[in-house]
Every structure is written in C-alpha cells, then in structure tokens.
Design a protein around this motif. Structure first.
Motif, PDB file in Angstrom:
ATOM      1  N   GLY A  23       0.802  -1.213   0.000  1.00  0.00           N
ATOM      2  CA  GLY A  23       0.000   0.000   0.000  1.00  0.00           C
ATOM      3  C   GLY A  23       0.832   1.259   0.000  1.00  0.00           C
ATOM      4  N   GLY A  24       2.145   1.150   0.235  1.00  0.00           N
ATOM      5  CA  GLY A  24       3.025   2.304   0.156  1.00  0.00           C
ATOM      6  C   GLY A  24       3.113   3.076   1.452  1.00  0.00           C
ATOM      7  N   LEU A  25       3.818   4.223   1.369  1.00  0.00           N
ATOM      8  CA  LEU A  25       4.095   5.072   2.513  1.00  0.00           C
ATOM      9  C   LEU A  25       2.982   6.075   2.756  1.00  0.00           C
ATOM     10  N   VAL A  74       2.772   8.000  -2.595  1.00  0.00           N
ATOM     11  CA  VAL A  74       2.816   8.237  -1.160  1.00  0.00           C
ATOM     12  C   VAL A  74       1.564   9.004  -0.752  1.00  0.00           C
ATOM     13  N   ARG A  75       0.848   8.457   0.243  1.00  0.00           N
ATOM     14  CA  ARG A  75      -0.338   9.138   0.736  1.00  0.00           C
ATOM     15  C   ARG A  75       0.076  10.290   1.641  1.00  0.00           C
ATOM     16  N   VAL A  76      -0.605  11.423   1.522  1.00  0.00           N
ATOM     17  CA  VAL A  76      -0.260  12.620   2.288  1.00  0.00           C
ATOM     18  C   VAL A  76      -1.476  13.078   3.087  1.00  0.00           C
ATOM     19  N   ARG A  77      -1.262  13.285   4.386  1.00  0.00           N
ATOM     20  CA  ARG A  77      -2.269  13.893   5.255  1.00  0.00           C
ATOM     21  C   ARG A  77      -1.709  15.216   5.758  1.00  0.00           C
ATOM     22  N   THR A  78      -2.568  16.200   5.931  1.00  0.00           N
ATOM     23  CA  THR A  78      -2.112  17.513   6.374  1.00  0.00           C
ATOM     24  C   THR A  78      -2.839  17.916   7.642  1.00  0.00           C
ATOM     25  N   ALA A  79      -2.065  18.362   8.650  1.00  0.00           N
ATOM     26  CA  ALA A  79      -2.624  18.861   9.901  1.00  0.00           C
ATOM     27  C   ALA A  79      -2.195  20.308  10.075  1.00  0.00           C
ATOM     28  N   ARG A  80      -3.118  21.154  10.527  1.00  0.00           N
ATOM     29  CA  ARG A  80      -2.834  22.581  10.699  1.00  0.00           C
ATOM     30  C   ARG A  80      -2.382  22.919  12.119  1.00  0.00           C
TER      31      ARG A  80
END
Length: 420
Positions: A23-25, A51-57
């Motif tokens: 599933g990757g990074l 690569v899956r990316v999630r963003t937190a503020r």
C-alpha cells in the motif's frame, strides 16, 4: 497523562508504525502556512507507488491523524504558536525560549515515528540542531521537489527503524546483564569447603518471563562442620521480587554464619521481608535444613514451603517427615513461629529441596497436577536407573516438562545434596 495539547507533555500511541507494505508510505505534514505557499509535490515510494499525504494545521489535529499507518512526519519548524497550542514555550532544561519546542513536542507525541524537519534555506544551524534533538533529517523549503522529498522520507523511515532496532538491542543487552546480576545473587556458588557432601542445583525460569523470578537458594558450611541449606520462593515474578529474593538469601547466609538457625533465623528473615517488600501482599515461602557434622541427622524448618525429598537407607524417595507441620510463609502472620523438627538421615542418602514450580506442572491435557506424589515417582524411577547428582536433576526436569506438554509456567529451583 492527559490529551490536552496545552499541557506540558503530549501523549501519543506507543505502537510502532506499520511496516511499509504494497500500500506504500503515508506522510503526515504538520504546517499552518496562511499563504498556502507550502505545496507538497506528488510523491512516489521506492516501488513506484504513490505516497499518501495527510495535512494537519495544528498539533491537536496532528494527534488525531497520527495513526499507526503513518510512517513519517514532515514538520514545519515555523509552525505558529497558535497552531502549536501554546505560546512563548520555555524549555525546562535551558530556562530560555526554545526555538525547537514544537519539534520536541512532536517527538514526545510520536516517539516511534520518523520525523523530517522543514525550515528556511538561511537557517542551516537550526536545521542541524533539529537533527541533534531527534529528527531523522531536515529539508529546506526550496528543496521540496518530489524526488528529493520522496528519497528523504524513505531514508528517514529506514533510519528510524534502525534506531529503534538498535535501542531494542541495547535494552535487550541491559536486561541480559541485569538477569546475570540477579542470577548471581539468587543462585550463588555454595560454600561447602571441607564437607563430604556433593552439591547440585538447577534453575529454570517460567516460560512467560524474561527476568528471573523470586526463587532462590543457598548452601553453606559453618565452622562447626554443620551444613546449612535453604530454598525459597518470593510470590510474584518481576524484578522487584527477584531483588527481594536476593536480599533474603544474603540475609540468610549472614545470619547463618552469625549462628542463628530455626525459629530465630526465620523470625529475623520475616522482619527483613517486612521492611524490604514493596507491598504488604508480598510473602515468601522457605525451607531450611541444617545437617549435623556427622551427616546422619538434620533439623528441618518449613515456612509455607513443600517438604524436601529424602532417599536412602534401602528405601525409595519419600518426603522428609515434619511432625509439627511447619509454620506460615514469611510475611503472612506477625509474631509467627516456625518449629524445628529433628530428623534422622542415616549413613547414605540423597536430599532434594525444590520450589513449588516443580510440582505444579500439569500431567497431560487435563487439569491434573503432578503434585508431590508424582514427583516422588519420577525421582524414584530415575534413581532406580542409576542417575545421581546433576544427571538426576536434568532427567527429572526434562520429564516434568514433557508431562506438562510445554515449558513450565512457574519458575523452578531444585537443590540436591548427596552423602555416601
């Protein structure tokens, strides 16, 4: 520890991130750039997957998004005080404003995740300090192209894994050293110079514990020629119980050389236990035997412990008689008494002292326990086959484990003395 981001320490799940699979990074980006100038390019992992990316503020959002399938965190060191959840944070160690306070908090929040620090190109000193504090690497904002960032993520993840593996290896070595120190304290070399008696002993830790448990034994010969032997068991199986076992064994040896025996000795050991135990629930069982210089008689004291086995005089193994029944385990009743029973041993004999782990193993698949009768049968068969000393102990332990169908769950200590 609470979950309020404004408190001094940020908790986080302690589980390690999932291994990189097909599933990757997954990358968690923590940044709050109001201008939106921080753009994460499309990233590919080593196998060409996305690569899956999630963003937190802010850190509150980051804590919610930091699940076990996240492999790496990209932290913008320019994160604002508001996003960090606390303004003007001061470092407790340095007593001054800490420019890397946000990084320290993320490292506490995610101690098993790889962390990349993101900073400006003209702030190389701060970037290097971020690595010293605990980040796996740093990146400059101007370097955020897909190839460089993808490579940095993979490097950070592998370096973090290597760091964790090295830490586990170091901890394992330290535990092994601690075990060795405890073993030397619990299972000492007997002091039998000048005695005609032959000594053998075995210890087996229970299968569910890496540390030694609370079993302990000792054997010494005093100046008058009397041989004193002891075996005991502190309830519980942690390092505290093992340490208490060491203290009781050392105290027994010192008190024995000082001339105490029987009830006076056990009463003093109870006071030692009461002062040293971590909880009033902790107790210890104990069996002591003092063998006269001619080797034909002995005194026996039991403190909640199984009676020893004796064989010789043309008779098979049997339990050493104890007409008074012994006394309670140490630490159970205040002002308890432990009567000393005088027993005849004869000319040639074998004496075996043991902890209850030896007799509490199962026999087959049911709930039946081996018990003392079963142990007597095993020892009798092995002695009839001509086994003595260490060979006898090894054979008995092997058969007990075989009957149990697996390693015994409790620790086992066995001490053997032979005469003739």
């Amino acid at each position: 520890m609470g979950n309020d981001v404004g408190t001094a320490a940020l908790p986080r799940q302690s589980a390690a991130p999932e291994a990189v699979s097909a599933g990757g990074l997954t990358l968690l980006v923590i940044e709050d750039d109001p201008a939106g100038s921080l753009a994460i390019p499309e990233l590919l992992d080593a196998s060409g997957g996305r690569v899956r990316v999630r963003t937190a503020r802010n850190l509150t959002e980051a804590e919610r998004l930091l699940t076990d399938d996240v492999h790496c965190i990209l932290l913008d060191l320019a994160l604002s005080d508001g996003a960090a959840g606390r303004g003007g944070e001061r470092d407790d160690e340095e007593g001054s404003a800490d420019e890397l306070a946000i990084l320290r908090r993320v490292l506490r929040m995610a101690p098993r995740h790889a962390v990349l620090a993101l900073t400006a190109e003209d702030d190389a000193e701060r970037a290097a300090e971020a690595v010293r504090v605990g980040a796996q690497d740093f990146l400059f904002r101007g370097e955020l192209d897909g190839r460089v960032l993808s490579r940095a993520i993979r490097y950070a993840v592998e370096r973090k894994r290597a760091d964790l593996a090295q830490r586990q290896l170091t901890e394992s070595r330290l535990r092994a050293q601690e075990n060795a120190r405890l073993e030397r304290g619990l299972l000492p070399t007997p002091l039998l110079d000048g005695s005609e008696l032959r000594f053998a002993a075995r210890y087996r830790p229970g299968r569910s514990r890496a540390l030694l448990g609370g079993d302990f034994y000792d054997t010494v010969r005093t100046a008058d020629g009397t041989v004193h032997a002891m075996i005991g068991d502190v309830c519980g199986h942690g390092p505290d119980e093992a340490a208490l076992g060491v203290e009781l064994r050392i105290a027994w040896r010192a008190l024995t050389f000082a001339g105490l025996c029987g009830d006076h000795l056990l009463g003093t050991l109870q006071r030692v236990l009461e002062h040293e135990r971590s909880s009033e629930e902790i107790f210890a069982t104990l069996c002591t035997v003092d063998i006269a210089p001619d080797g034909r008689r002995a005194g026996l004291c039991l403190a909640g412990h199984p009676a020893p086995l004796i064989a010789g005089g043309g008779r098979g193994p049997r339990l050493l008689p104890n007409e008074d029944g012994g006394g309670p385990a140490l630490g159970v009743l205040p002002n308890a008494r432990w009567p000393r029973t005088q027993v005849e041993l004869g000319g040639a004999w074998t004496l075996m002292m043991y902890t209850d782990g030896l007799i509490e193993g199962r026999v087959g698949q049911g709930d039946q326990r081996l018990g003392q009768e079963g142990m007597l049968g095993i020892v009798g068969q092995r002695m009839a086959a001509g086994l003595r000393g260490e060979e006898l102990l090894d054979a008995v332990l092997a058969e007990v484990r075989e009957l149990n169908g697996d390693e015994l769950t409790d620790d086992v200590a066995v001490l053997l003395l032979d005469r003739g």
